[in-house]
Design a protein around this motif. Structure first.
Motif, PDB file in Angstrom:
ATOM      1  N   LEU A 126       0.730  -1.152  -0.003  1.00  0.00           N
ATOM      2  CA  LEU A 126      -0.014   0.015  -0.045  1.00  0.00           C
ATOM      3  C   LEU A 126       0.837   1.366   0.083  1.00  0.00           C
ATOM      4  CD1 LEU A 126      -2.978  -0.810   2.580  1.00  0.00           C
ATOM      5  CD2 LEU A 126      -2.860  -1.156   0.261  1.00  0.00           C
ATOM      6  N   ILE A 127       1.840   1.293   0.830  1.00  0.00           N
ATOM      7  CA  ILE A 127       2.670   2.434   1.161  1.00  0.00           C
ATOM      8  C   ILE A 127       4.143   2.012   0.989  1.00  0.00           C
ATOM      9  CG2 ILE A 127       3.263   4.810   2.159  1.00  0.00           C
ATOM     10  CD1 ILE A 127       0.481   4.265   3.558  1.00  0.00           C
ATOM     11  N   ALA A 128       5.190   2.526   0.365  1.00  0.00           N
ATOM     12  CA  ALA A 128       6.533   2.169   0.410  1.00  0.00           C
ATOM     13  C   ALA A 128       7.323   3.320   0.424  1.00  0.00           C
ATOM     14  CB  ALA A 128       6.860   1.216  -0.935  1.00  0.00           C
ATOM     15  N   SER A 129       8.674   3.141   0.966  1.00  0.00           N
ATOM     16  CA  SER A 129       9.822   4.078   0.783  1.00  0.00           C
ATOM     17  C   SER A 129      10.025   4.344  -0.615  1.00  0.00           C
ATOM     18  CB  SER A 129      10.837   3.833   1.893  1.00  0.00           C
ATOM     19  OG  SER A 129      11.614   2.798   1.099  1.00  0.00           O
ATOM     20  N   SER A 130      10.986   5.178  -0.531  1.00  0.00           N
ATOM     21  CA  SER A 130      11.678   5.552  -2.215  1.00  0.00           C
ATOM     22  C   SER A 130      12.813   4.589  -2.279  1.00  0.00           C
ATOM     23  CB  SER A 130      12.250   6.888  -2.232  1.00  0.00           C
ATOM     24  OG  SER A 130      13.514   7.100  -1.319  1.00  0.00           O
ATOM     25  N   ARG A 131      13.488   4.339  -3.436  1.00  0.00           N
ATOM     26  CA  ARG A 131      14.704   3.632  -3.672  1.00  0.00           C
ATOM     27  C   ARG A 131      16.114   4.042  -2.697  1.00  0.00           C
ATOM     28  NH1 ARG A 131      13.815  -0.738  -6.730  1.00  0.00           N
ATOM     29  NH2 ARG A 131      16.028  -0.899  -6.971  1.00  0.00           N
ATOM     30  N   GLU A 132      15.754   5.398  -2.655  1.00  0.00           N
ATOM     31  CA  GLU A 132      17.017   6.020  -1.726  1.00  0.00           C
ATOM     32  C   GLU A 132      16.791   5.786  -0.102  1.00  0.00           C
ATOM     33  OE1 GLU A 132      20.026   7.960  -2.715  1.00  0.00           O
ATOM     34  OE2 GLU A 132      19.634   6.595  -4.452  1.00  0.00           O
ATOM     35  N   ALA A 133      16.864   4.592   0.210  1.00  0.00           N
ATOM     36  CA  ALA A 133      16.596   4.058   1.538  1.00  0.00           C
ATOM     37  C   ALA A 133      17.572   3.264   1.978  1.00  0.00           C
ATOM     38  CB  ALA A 133      15.036   3.459   1.693  1.00  0.00           C
ATOM     39  N   GLN A 134      17.561   3.306   3.329  1.00  0.00           N
ATOM     40  CA  GLN A 134      18.429   2.322   4.180  1.00  0.00           C
ATOM     41  C   GLN A 134      17.707   1.932   5.419  1.00  0.00           C
ATOM     42  OE1 GLN A 134      21.758   4.442   5.792  1.00  0.00           O
ATOM     43  NE2 GLN A 134      23.146   2.630   6.155  1.00  0.00           N
ATOM     44  N   ARG A 135      17.960   0.683   5.782  1.00  0.00           N
ATOM     45  CA  ARG A 135      17.677   0.155   7.176  1.00  0.00           C
ATOM     46  C   ARG A 135      18.750   0.573   8.109  1.00  0.00           C
ATOM     47  NH1 ARG A 135      16.289  -5.805   4.776  1.00  0.00           N
ATOM     48  NH2 ARG A 135      18.150  -5.108   3.785  1.00  0.00           N
ATOM     49  N   ILE A 136      18.284   1.151   9.288  1.00  0.00           N
ATOM     50  CA  ILE A 136      19.319   1.939  10.171  1.00  0.00           C
ATOM     51  C   ILE A 136      18.825   1.215  11.507  1.00  0.00           C
ATOM     52  CG2 ILE A 136      19.768   4.103  11.631  1.00  0.00           C
ATOM     53  CD1 ILE A 136      18.859   5.531   8.821  1.00  0.00           C
ATOM     54  N   GLU A 137      20.024   0.892  12.291  1.00  0.00           N
ATOM     55  CA  GLU A 137      19.950   0.200  13.311  1.00  0.00           C
ATOM     56  C   GLU A 137      19.126   1.019  14.392  1.00  0.00           C
ATOM     57  OE1 GLU A 137      20.960  -2.626  14.442  1.00  0.00           O
ATOM     58  OE2 GLU A 137      22.073  -3.155  12.535  1.00  0.00           O
ATOM     59  N   GLU A 138      18.070   0.355  15.276  1.00  0.00           N
ATOM     60  CA  GLU A 138      17.406   1.143  16.028  1.00  0.00           C
ATOM     61  C   GLU A 138      18.157   1.679  17.394  1.00  0.00           C
ATOM     62  OE1 GLU A 138      14.943   1.484  19.815  1.00  0.00           O
ATOM     63  OE2 GLU A 138      16.461   0.162  19.329  1.00  0.00           O
ATOM     64  N   PHE A 139      19.374   1.116  17.874  1.00  0.00           N
ATOM     65  CA  PHE A 139      19.817   1.898  18.965  1.00  0.00           C
ATOM     66  C   PHE A 139      20.410   3.014  18.633  1.00  0.00           C
ATOM     67  CE2 PHE A 139      23.277  -0.580  16.760  1.00  0.00           C
ATOM     68  CZ  PHE A 139      24.387   0.568  16.838  1.00  0.00           C
ATOM     69  N   MET A 140      20.658   3.368  17.316  1.00  0.00           N
ATOM     70  CA  MET A 140      21.236   4.549  16.973  1.00  0.00           C
ATOM     71  C   MET A 140      20.562   5.794  17.287  1.00  0.00           C
ATOM     72  SD  MET A 140      23.181   3.762  13.437  1.00  0.00           S
ATOM     73  CE  MET A 140      24.052   5.331  13.450  1.00  0.00           C
ATOM     74  N   VAL A 141      19.093   5.520  17.509  1.00  0.00           N
ATOM     75  CA  VAL A 141      18.615   6.788  17.970  1.00  0.00           C
ATOM     76  C   VAL A 141      17.399   6.452  19.419  1.00  0.00           C
ATOM     77  CG1 VAL A 141      17.673   7.061  15.657  1.00  0.00           C
ATOM     78  CG2 VAL A 141      16.324   5.682  16.807  1.00  0.00           C
ATOM     79  N   ARG A 142      17.959   5.216  19.959  1.00  0.00           N
ATOM     80  CA  ARG A 142      17.181   5.208  21.257  1.00  0.00           C
ATOM     81  C   ARG A 142      17.476   6.099  22.181  1.00  0.00           C
ATOM     82  NH1 ARG A 142      18.062  -0.821  23.409  1.00  0.00           N
ATOM     83  NH2 ARG A 142      17.424  -1.321  21.352  1.00  0.00           N
ATOM     84  N   PHE A 143      18.787   6.436  22.335  1.00  0.00           N
ATOM     85  CA  PHE A 143      19.059   7.526  23.424  1.00  0.00           C
ATOM     86  C   PHE A 143      19.302   9.098  23.108  1.00  0.00           C
ATOM     87  CE2 PHE A 143      21.248   3.397  24.195  1.00  0.00           C
ATOM     88  CZ  PHE A 143      20.921   3.015  25.259  1.00  0.00           C
ATOM     89  N   ASN A 144      19.830   9.193  21.948  1.00  0.00           N
ATOM     90  CA  ASN A 144      20.005  10.640  21.658  1.00  0.00           C
ATOM     91  C   ASN A 144      20.149  10.607  20.123  1.00  0.00           C
ATOM     92  OD1 ASN A 144      20.353  13.282  21.610  1.00  0.00           O
ATOM     93  ND2 ASN A 144      22.443  13.441  21.783  1.00  0.00           N
TER      94      ASN A 144
END
Length: 647
Positions: free
Chosen positions: A380-398
């Motif tokens: 139904l909805i998707a990202s663009s092809r200029e996308a990347q999976r980013i580790e969740e811990f990189m935004v958990r704290f700051n």
């Protein structure tokens, strides 16, 4: 009898036969229809046909169309009104007398106009007298329920069949408000989710749902779904008990529909902080993934990965070593319009969606073996092809938007953010219901023993086809991403911000319909462009484009030179021009006049070329049929002449 008289009698007989056949076909073949359009635009989908055939009670349709005022509006409105009327007649033809169509022409200052206004149709002023042009549909049933389409706009033609079918389906199922069962670990209805934080007023989207439906909060620890619940709405169902998971599973196995918003990192999920160990709360997971249910629906979502989209990234103000700076934040993004499914009515027409720390939904690699061929997954909805999976811990704290941008490396692929699963599915509990939790021993001195509730039979597979929409983000439903809310004299005033709330309401409305209604998709475009004419126009425009651009460049250069000469300043600001410069100015003015005339001539020639092309095509269209008939007649005459000469 002479050959001349014979020919005249034959001609008269042919004319009479032609008129008789036309009159007879008008009566006998009134219900006959042949749809010769490429996309079958005038043939109802199977879902709409089933709705018509299964009408439980009569439905009356009133089509209001200001036919006598149609000459004062653009021609596409008249053409569209004719198409709407023909489509409505198709509904009536399939309804076996349960659907009645009445057509009204609400002329100014008439009773029909008063009726249109009374039903809430949106008239459009079209002239100096402020006459109202109406093009709308009203439906009523035997208990006086009303459903209205205020104005049938040609711009919404792709959803015309869905809108009419939804109106008919709603009126054929009168009753109380439909029931939405809510399951969430967040304080969506307000309250204090965390005792160390102030109470929240509740999410605005929940108020929107309550305006249309009855909302029942089921909590997180329940063992059955009330049969009155029409659809389940899951928003961050974190820590759902096994018994609650089983209840959802059996609801789906019985043909129930589900709208699930899950999240690998819910920014609104704020775990309780331990004063003795503040980092303990920050380390707790903020994910919700539905456990075995998601796998049984043929999907996977990694809870340690977030989708970052460079192309659609939203701008935020982030702290840096240089102070606050505006920059793009990869994890907050808006999908491209072409990445939103325009054929599914949960997402059709949506363009401004915003996601925040969303996950990537993927179809199981063993889907065919584990789920079978009775179900399918649609994006139904998707990202663009200029996308990347980013580790969740990189935004958990700051979260560090600048750091994420510096480390971004596109995977050159899109990731699904919302999908629809439809069809028949296996149960997530193949071994039957989970064991019941241990309960405290009953008081032996209790006066009366409570009779246990009878257990329902376990469903190992879908009894009926189901429809499930799964979205990998819950933050998109927060007020910051979906609504503008103002407090005015103690009242919360809400208006949509973007289309996140519209997506939620569209999806609920779609899932609350029957399977026939859900199966509908956007139709093709009724407007068929004159592709040959457009190609010819484009060719003519290209032929003159380079020449016109060359003249435009010369005009700009001449204007700049002229301006430089006219505004020269010397001494105290007085312009001193030599006779040579004055002559050059005069020459430039004459050249400008000539070049502007040349530019006008080019545009006139372009218009003439296009008109000549249109005239040729019209002449070809009007003359092709008579010429063809003439050639056929000449060929037949020649053939008869040859046959006679051989005798």
């Amino acid at each position: 009898m002479s050959a001349k008289k014979t020919s005249l009698i034959a001609l008269l007989f042919g004319v009479v036969l032609f008129v008789a056949v036309n009159l007879l076909s008008r009566e006998v073949l009134r219900a006959a229809r042949w749809d010769l359009t490429e996309q079958k635009l005038y043939t109802l989908s199977e879902g709409s046909a089933n709705i018509c055939r299964q009408l439980k009670e009569p439905v009356r349709l009133r089509f209001f169309y200001s036919e006598n005022l149609a000459s004062q509006v653009p021609p596409q409105f008249k053409n569209y009104a004719d198409r709407v009327r023909e489509l409505l007649e198709e509904y009536v033809a399939l309804a076996d007398g349960k659907l009645v169509l009445e057509v009204f022409d609400p002329e100014p200052f008439t009773e029909e106009e008063d009726q249109a206004v009374g039903f809430g149709l949106a008239g459009q002023p079209i002239n100096a007298r402020n006459d109202q042009f109406f093009l709308g549909l009203v439906g009523t049933n035997t208990v006086d329920d009303e459903e209205v389409i205020p104005f049938l706009s040609p711009g919404q033609e792709a959803s015309l069949e869905y809108d009419i079918s939804r109106l008919v389906h709603t009126l054929s199922h009168p009753g109380d408000k439909q029931v939405v069962g809510l399951i969430s670990a967040l304080p969506l209805e307000g309250g204090q989710g965390n005792p160390f934080q102030p109470a929240s007023p509740g999410w605005g989207v929940v108020d929107l749902i309550k305006q249309q439906y009855e909302l029942r909060n089921l909590g997180l620890d329940f063992d059955s779904v009330d049969p009155e619940v029409d659809v389940l709405l899951l928003i961050h169902p974190k820590n759902l008990s096994p018994q609650a998971q089983y209840a959802v599973d059996q609801f789906v196995m019985g043909g129930g529909h589900v709208l699930a918003f899950i999240d690998p990192h819910s920014e609104q999920d704020r775990p309780m902080a331990n004063p003795q160990n503040p980092l303990q709360g920050m380390n707790q997971s903020r994910a919700s993934d539905l456990g075995p249910l998601l796998a049984a629906w043929g999907l996977e979502m990694a809870t340690d990965k977030l989708v970052g989209d460079l192309e659609g990234a939203l701008e935020v103000t982030a702290p840096t070593e240089r102070g606050p700076q505006r920059m793009r934040y990869l994890l907050w993004f808006s999908p491209r319009e072409d990445a939103i499914n325009a054929d599914d009515f949960a997402t059709a027409g949506l363009q401004e969606l915003r996601f925040a720390t969303a996950g990537a939904l993927e179809k199981r690699a063993d889907f065919a073996e584990a789920i079978g061929d009775g179900a399918k997954v649609e994006s139904l909805i998707a990202s663009s092809r200029e996308a990347q999976r980013i580790e969740e811990f990189m935004v958990r704290f700051n979260p560090d938007p600048e750091g994420l941008l510096q480390k971004f490396a596109s995977e050159n692929r899109s990731f699904d953010l919302a999908v629809r699963v439809s069809g028949t599915l296996p149960s997530a509990f193949s071994d039957g219901p989970p064991p019941k939790p241990e309960t405290p021993e009953e008081d032996p001195e209790a006066d009366e023993a409570v009779d246990p509730e009878p257990e329902t039979a376990h469903l190992a597979a879908s009894e009926k086809p189901t429809n499930i929409i799964v979205v990998s983000d819950t933050d998109m439903l927060t007020d910051n991403f979906s609504l503008r809310i103002q407090n005015f004299m103690g009242q919360r005033l809400m208006s949509f911000s973007g289309q996140n709330a519209s997506f939620l309401l569209n999806a609920l409305e779609n899932l609350l319909g029957s399977n026939d209604l859900i199966s509908l998709r956007a139709r093709g475009n009724f407007r068929r462009p004159f592709e040959v004419v457009e190609d010819l126009q484009k060719e003519a425009q290209e032929r003159y484009y380079l020449k016109e651009q060359e003249i435009e460049l010369r005009i700009q250069e001449a204007e700049q030179r002229l301006q430089a000469l006219q505004f020269q300043e010397v001494g105290e600001g007085y312009a001193i021009l030599s006779p040579e410069q004055e002559g050059e100015i005069e020459t430039l003015n004459q050249e400008l006049l000539g070049m502007r005339k040349e530019r006008r001539d080019i545009r006139h020639e372009l218009d003439k070329d296009v008109q000549r092309l249109m005239t040729k095509l019209k002449a070809l269209n009007m003359g092709a049929v008579p010429l063809g008939v003439l050639l056929i007649g000449a060929a037949l005459w020649l053939l008869k002449s040859v046959q006679r000469s051989r005798r």
